[in-house]
Design an enzyme around this catalytic site. Structure first.
Site, PDB file in Angstrom:
ATOM      1  N   ASP A 187      38.536  39.910  29.166  1.00 44.52           N
ATOM      2  CA  ASP A 187      38.437  39.817  30.641  1.00 44.52           C
ATOM      3  C   ASP A 187      38.836  41.156  31.254  1.00 44.52           C
ATOM      4  OD1 ASP A 187      41.162  38.431  29.601  1.00 44.52           O
ATOM      5  OD2 ASP A 187      41.568  39.748  31.290  1.00 44.52           O
ATOM      6  N   ASP A 212      41.253  41.352  33.600  1.00 43.60           N
ATOM      7  CA  ASP A 212      42.489  41.031  34.303  1.00 43.60           C
ATOM      8  C   ASP A 212      42.139  40.720  35.764  1.00 43.60           C
ATOM      9  OD1 ASP A 212      45.228  40.531  33.992  1.00 43.60           O
ATOM     10  OD2 ASP A 212      45.723  42.405  34.969  1.00 43.60           O
TER      11      ASP A 212
END
Ligand SMILES: CSC[C@H]1O[C@H](OP(=O)(O)O)[C@H](O)[C@@H]1O
Ligand SMILES: Nc1ncnc2[nH]cnc12
Length: 291
Positions: free
Chosen positions: A210, A212
């Site tokens: 991801d 974040d």
């Protein structure tokens, strides 16, 4: 002088077993440092002995702040490991490191709080160098193995270790980028420190799941997103581990990290604490037995 490899693999989120292990058996290893995350899965890949430990336990029971990293590293050392390859899911703090990328870590910034971070203490004070916290040769061989497994890999990254279990605030995420961190996770510290104290060369392969929460055009990280990306990458991660072990040089030549405790202990011999020494029989075994 060369010897045999015994490779410890620490499995992170999404990696709780290792099907590639032949003759595999879960074995309980007890440690004077408390309870390790799980039993250790012992087996081999080709001719090489492998010892696998799921960092959060099978079923992902253990929260990052309660992983007993001292017991885990001690248990892997007792299980005969000469080297450790750790695997972790991470968020990316760097535009050039998209989800799906394998990233080899070279440096750490440690913002974890209150986790026991050393085997040493009053009665046996030791200060090991953490200037270069990961093992360059293991990292290079692992990066090569990612490519053999058909994955894309980047190296030389800085890992931001946060306490968790919450993900970061947007302000923190942006700050860590300014600090020069490339990836973010909750578990590799104090694990890497303890591996060094135990004279175990340690490499960390991270898998980006991801962005974040710093990136304006992306949804903030969620567990669903992490799991989905890990599932997409799991085959590559498993193949990487297999290639990594199978392509190690036949004989293990010594690493300077095997001697990390040399010149690190400052306590006078007559002041050594016998109770602490007894607990250090594995992690400082070479030194204490005059090796
Ligand atoms: C499931 S998302 C957060 C979780 O994933 C990472 O764990 P690991 O390093 O063991 O793969 C991260 O550090 C958090 O513990
Ligand atoms: N964004 C993130 N922050 C902390 N740990 C993570 N593990 C996977 N993604 C993460």
């Amino acid at each position: 002088m060369s010897g045999e490899w015994v490779i410890g693999i620490i499995g992170g989120s999404g990696l709780y077993k290792l099907d590639a292990l032949e003759d595999q058996q879960w074995i309980e290893v007890s440690s004077p440092w408390g309870t390790p995350s799980d039993e250790i899965l012992c087996g081999r890949i080709g001719h090489t002995k492998v010892r696998f430990l799921p960092r959060h336990g099978r079923g992902h029971r253990i929260v990052p702040g309660e992983v007993n990293a001292r017991a885990n590293i001690d248990a892997l050392k007792r299980a005969g490991c000469t080297d450790i390859l750790a695997v972790s899911a991470v968020g990316s703090l760097n535009d050039d490191l998209p989800p799906g990328r394998a990233v080899m870590v070279e440096q750490f910034i440690d913002q974890t709080k209150g986790r026991p971070a050393s085997f040493y203490g009053t009665g046996f004070v030791a200060h090991v160098s953490m200037a270069d916290p990961t093992c360059a040769r293991l990292s290079q061989w692992c990066a090569d193995a990612v490519e053999m497994a058909g994955g894309e890999v980047s190296d030389g990254a800085t890992y931001m270790a946060i306490e968790g279990p919450q993900f970061s605030t947007r302000a923190e995420s942006k700050l860590y980028r300014q600090w020069g961190a490339d990836v973010i996770g909750m578990t590799a510290m104090p694990e890497a420190r303890l591996a060094r104290e135990a004279e175990l060369p340690y490499a960390l392969m991270t898998l980006v799941t991801d962005y974040d929460c710093w990136k304006e055009d992306e949804e903030p990280v969620s567990v669903d997103q992490v799991i989905e990306q890990l599932n997409a990458n799991s085959e590559m991660a498993r193949k990487t581990i297999e290639h990594f072990v199978k392509t190690l040089p036949e004989h293990r030549s010594p690493s300077p990290i095997d001697f990390a405790l040399e010149d690190s202990v400052i306590t006078a011999v007559e002041m050594h604490d016998k109770t602490l020494l007894a607990k250090l029989d594995a992690v400082a075994g070479r030194l204490l037995q005059g090796g």
